[in-house]
Design a protein around this motif. Sequence first.
Motif, PDB file in Angstrom:
ATOM      1  N   ILE A  57       0.656  -0.981  -0.111  1.00  0.00           N
ATOM      2  CA  ILE A  57       0.468   0.430  -0.220  1.00  0.00           C
ATOM      3  C   ILE A  57       0.675   1.137  -0.375  1.00  0.00           C
ATOM      4  O   ILE A  57       1.894   1.240   0.414  1.00  0.00           O
ATOM      5  CB  ILE A  57      -1.247  -0.154   1.087  1.00  0.00           C
ATOM      6  CG1 ILE A  57      -1.591  -1.568   1.114  1.00  0.00           C
ATOM      7  CG2 ILE A  57      -1.941   1.282   1.565  1.00  0.00           C
ATOM      8  CD1 ILE A  57      -2.557  -1.342   2.544  1.00  0.00           C
ATOM      9  N   ASP A 109      -1.262   6.893   1.793  1.00  0.00           N
ATOM     10  CA  ASP A 109      -2.465   5.542   1.405  1.00  0.00           C
ATOM     11  C   ASP A 109      -2.481   4.946   2.963  1.00  0.00           C
ATOM     12  O   ASP A 109      -3.801   5.142   3.743  1.00  0.00           O
ATOM     13  CB  ASP A 109      -3.008   4.769   0.497  1.00  0.00           C
ATOM     14  CG  ASP A 109      -3.333   5.202  -0.768  1.00  0.00           C
ATOM     15  OD1 ASP A 109      -2.342   7.010  -0.809  1.00  0.00           O
ATOM     16  OD2 ASP A 109      -3.707   4.740  -1.921  1.00  0.00           O
ATOM     17  N   TYR A 110      -1.284   4.100   3.385  1.00  0.00           N
ATOM     18  CA  TYR A 110      -1.644   3.391   4.265  1.00  0.00           C
ATOM     19  C   TYR A 110      -1.438   4.640   5.548  1.00  0.00           C
ATOM     20  O   TYR A 110      -2.049   3.978   6.967  1.00  0.00           O
ATOM     21  CB  TYR A 110      -0.038   2.865   4.786  1.00  0.00           C
ATOM     22  CG  TYR A 110       0.022   1.747   5.358  1.00  0.00           C
ATOM     23  CD1 TYR A 110      -1.253   0.674   5.969  1.00  0.00           C
ATOM     24  CD2 TYR A 110       0.821   2.065   6.275  1.00  0.00           C
ATOM     25  CE1 TYR A 110      -0.744  -0.261   7.204  1.00  0.00           C
ATOM     26  CE2 TYR A 110       0.732   1.130   7.754  1.00  0.00           C
ATOM     27  CZ  TYR A 110      -0.335   0.559   8.152  1.00  0.00           C
ATOM     28  OH  TYR A 110      -0.639  -0.705   9.459  1.00  0.00           O
ATOM     29  N   GLU A 140      -2.730   7.440   5.802  1.00  0.00           N
ATOM     30  CA  GLU A 140      -4.409   7.698   6.084  1.00  0.00           C
ATOM     31  C   GLU A 140      -5.467   6.748   6.959  1.00  0.00           C
ATOM     32  O   GLU A 140      -6.168   7.082   7.349  1.00  0.00           O
ATOM     33  CB  GLU A 140      -5.171   7.968   4.434  1.00  0.00           C
ATOM     34  CG  GLU A 140      -3.905   8.968   4.484  1.00  0.00           C
ATOM     35  CD  GLU A 140      -4.623   9.977   2.397  1.00  0.00           C
ATOM     36  OE1 GLU A 140      -5.886   9.269   2.423  1.00  0.00           O
ATOM     37  OE2 GLU A 140      -3.997  10.850   1.974  1.00  0.00           O
ATOM     38  N   PHE A 141      -4.766   5.374   6.610  1.00  0.00           N
ATOM     39  CA  PHE A 141      -5.558   4.317   6.910  1.00  0.00           C
ATOM     40  C   PHE A 141      -5.861   4.084   8.003  1.00  0.00           C
ATOM     41  O   PHE A 141      -6.815   4.067   9.365  1.00  0.00           O
ATOM     42  CB  PHE A 141      -5.269   3.018   6.079  1.00  0.00           C
ATOM     43  CG  PHE A 141      -6.672   2.085   6.290  1.00  0.00           C
ATOM     44  CD1 PHE A 141      -7.382   1.455   6.353  1.00  0.00           C
ATOM     45  CD2 PHE A 141      -5.837   0.706   7.165  1.00  0.00           C
ATOM     46  CE1 PHE A 141      -7.799   0.320   6.681  1.00  0.00           C
ATOM     47  CE2 PHE A 141      -5.936  -0.003   7.853  1.00  0.00           C
ATOM     48  CZ  PHE A 141      -7.369   0.045   7.536  1.00  0.00           C
ATOM     49  N   SER A 145     -13.588   3.522   4.217  1.00  0.00           N
ATOM     50  CA  SER A 145     -11.578   4.051   3.247  1.00  0.00           C
ATOM     51  C   SER A 145     -11.229   3.863   1.986  1.00  0.00           C
ATOM     52  O   SER A 145     -11.981   2.666   1.692  1.00  0.00           O
ATOM     53  CB  SER A 145     -10.652   3.802   4.487  1.00  0.00           C
ATOM     54  OG  SER A 145      -9.855   2.755   4.179  1.00  0.00           O
ATOM     55  N   GLU A 146     -10.658   4.518   1.237  1.00  0.00           N
ATOM     56  CA  GLU A 146     -10.149   4.211  -0.397  1.00  0.00           C
ATOM     57  C   GLU A 146      -8.823   4.169  -0.094  1.00  0.00           C
ATOM     58  O   GLU A 146      -8.397   5.146  -0.099  1.00  0.00           O
ATOM     59  CB  GLU A 146     -11.189   4.846  -0.990  1.00  0.00           C
ATOM     60  CG  GLU A 146     -12.843   4.610  -1.060  1.00  0.00           C
ATOM     61  CD  GLU A 146     -13.345   5.457  -2.034  1.00  0.00           C
ATOM     62  OE1 GLU A 146     -12.707   5.949  -3.218  1.00  0.00           O
ATOM     63  OE2 GLU A 146     -14.758   5.713  -2.285  1.00  0.00           O
ATOM     64  N   HIS A 147      -8.120   3.508  -0.982  1.00  0.00           N
ATOM     65  CA  HIS A 147      -6.920   3.555  -1.329  1.00  0.00           C
ATOM     66  C   HIS A 147      -6.352   2.405  -2.486  1.00  0.00           C
ATOM     67  O   HIS A 147      -6.638   1.941  -2.627  1.00  0.00           O
ATOM     68  CB  HIS A 147      -6.265   3.121   0.354  1.00  0.00           C
ATOM     69  CG  HIS A 147      -6.106   1.854   0.853  1.00  0.00           C
ATOM     70  ND1 HIS A 147      -6.017   0.426   0.440  1.00  0.00           N
ATOM     71  CD2 HIS A 147      -7.076   0.964   1.458  1.00  0.00           C
ATOM     72  CE1 HIS A 147      -6.120   0.046   1.146  1.00  0.00           C
ATOM     73  NE2 HIS A 147      -7.276  -0.239   2.038  1.00  0.00           N
ATOM     74  N   ARG A 148      -4.957   2.723  -2.695  1.00  0.00           N
ATOM     75  CA  ARG A 148      -4.815   2.449  -3.246  1.00  0.00           C
ATOM     76  C   ARG A 148      -4.616   0.632  -3.261  1.00  0.00           C
ATOM     77  O   ARG A 148      -3.438   0.670  -1.614  1.00  0.00           O
ATOM     78  CB  ARG A 148      -3.438   2.889  -4.520  1.00  0.00           C
ATOM     79  CG  ARG A 148      -4.394   3.804  -5.530  1.00  0.00           C
ATOM     80  CD  ARG A 148      -3.159   4.936  -5.578  1.00  0.00           C
ATOM     81  NE  ARG A 148      -3.054   5.676  -4.737  1.00  0.00           N
ATOM     82  CZ  ARG A 148      -1.308   6.748  -4.414  1.00  0.00           C
ATOM     83  NH1 ARG A 148      -0.750   6.750  -5.433  1.00  0.00           N
ATOM     84  NH2 ARG A 148      -1.170   7.541  -3.437  1.00  0.00           N
ATOM     85  N   TRP A 166      -7.670  -0.251  -6.646  1.00  0.00           N
ATOM     86  CA  TRP A 166      -8.102   0.525  -5.985  1.00  0.00           C
ATOM     87  C   TRP A 166      -9.019  -0.012  -5.218  1.00  0.00           C
ATOM     88  O   TRP A 166     -10.016  -0.821  -5.676  1.00  0.00           O
ATOM     89  CB  TRP A 166      -8.955   2.334  -6.815  1.00  0.00           C
ATOM     90  CG  TRP A 166      -8.171   2.929  -7.100  1.00  0.00           C
ATOM     91  CD1 TRP A 166      -7.471   3.713  -7.776  1.00  0.00           C
ATOM     92  CD2 TRP A 166      -7.778   4.631  -6.125  1.00  0.00           C
ATOM     93  NE1 TRP A 166      -6.394   4.721  -7.610  1.00  0.00           N
ATOM     94  CE2 TRP A 166      -7.512   4.825  -6.807  1.00  0.00           C
ATOM     95  CE3 TRP A 166      -8.327   4.492  -4.848  1.00  0.00           C
ATOM     96  CZ2 TRP A 166      -5.993   6.391  -6.326  1.00  0.00           C
ATOM     97  CZ3 TRP A 166      -7.663   5.716  -3.605  1.00  0.00           C
ATOM     98  CH2 TRP A 166      -6.672   7.033  -4.607  1.00  0.00           C
TER      99      TRP A 166
END
Length: 523
Positions: free
Chosen positions: A64, A68-69, A71-72, A89-92, A102
């Motif tokens: 990740i 993004d990680y 933020e998660f 949540s949304e992340h790559r 995604w």
Amino acid sequence: MAEHTTEVREDRTFLEQLIAASPSVIWRANADDMSPTYISPNVEQVLGYAPREVLGTRDWTNLIPSGDYEEFRAAATTAADQGKAQFESEHRFLHKNGTVRWIHTLTRFERDPTGKTTSVLNFSQDITARKVAEETGEQARLAAERASLAKNDFLSRMSHELRTPLNAVLGFAQLLEMDPLTPEQHESLSYILKAGRLLLDLINEVLDIARIEAGRLGISPEPVAVAEVTQEALALTAPLAADRDVRLRSEIFENVGSYVLADRQRLKQVLLNLLSNAVKYNHRGGHVTLSEEALPGRLRIRVTDTGAGIPQEKQGRLFIPFERLGTVKGGVEGTGLGLALSKGLTEAMGGSIGVVSQVGEGSTFWIDLPVADAPPERVEGMEDEGLVSTVSTLSERTSTVLYIEDNLSNLELIERILARRPSVKLVSAMQGRLGLTLAREHQPDLILLDQHLPDIPGDEVLRRLQMDLRTRLIPVVAISADQTPGHSDRLLAAGAHACLTKPVDVRELIRLVDATLKLRIGS
């Protein structure tokens, strides 16, 4: 016992099949280090990794992107601290094949009896297709916005480039019109003025349609007296009707007192388009009637003619720009933009437009607008008559007018115009900086300021004039070919005394100069 074991096995099999068929990857992780303790088999279909490659390790978090990680984790900590049961949540995520996916995750907290979070249960779905569609749509939107801005910039520039020479053409023609002419010269001059004004109308209509398409048309809605605005439109159409032997009549009476919510100038523009079309496409001896009809919450204004009518199959093309339905062969002048512009203006005011027509019986064009309450009565006698009347002679004292303009033909035009005022001395400058110097040195009674100058913009010249104690009280009339929405308002707010748009109406300019100099001399 065997039966119970079989039932448990069957339930487990069913649950595994259900999980495998689910679009979500289901996984449980320790709350402390986020190492997975369970992950559903379909993770391999979604992310390319077998469950054994993920279970019991934190290395998967390296797949990740760090931002993004973080933020998660931050969202998880905040939700847990706030006592929430779950969060989204949304992340790559980096797929095993190297592509970026995604993921949308619904995270639920599992807590012990003391309320401490012990693990998190996650339901993750691949939303890459949606994200790609959103990104594609966003890129298309940005591209459309860039194209719209480029078009508006092009039209604005072309407007200036076309208006500047047209200012000279119409300006000198208007000057010649004031001089004694032979009948042949007067006829030739009328053709020049007619063609020039038709070209000006075309420029204005093209710009208005472009602004409507871009959603940048300035509309100022207010309660408008229908009887007043229709009478004004009829009065402006009367010369054309008289020339073509068409009678105008109105069934809209002032004592009815109908009001609509509209932009007064734009409504008049629409009515003029409809009335002029009703006259031009009529027959000699025909008539045009204005009427109104009350609808629930709206008012319909109708323009009815006794012309040839429009075939049903052609009516759908009436409001398309440049579509004239073959009338060019009939010798009727026009650009094919009037109805398209009227439709855009009416809809921008919250109204609608339409037509009812029968071949051989004529046509009725109508516009519907929201009904409005009558505004408070205006106080009579508050108008400034000093700017309305034309002053034929000024004081014996010579007045000085400074004209800052880089175009020689426009400069010559103003010189010719002001030559009709012997008491006015004209000083000119072809650059903004020189204009500022002359303004300080000559202390003119009036400054005429073009907005497109070779060294500094006209609005910057105006700002510097306002900042200098030696020139801030000198009235400045801004002259510009720019008709973009709010342009005049910005100049007036910046301190301009008045604004004129090229091509300049010679009589309007003379009236403005006379009135301004009269006030200046009297002050």
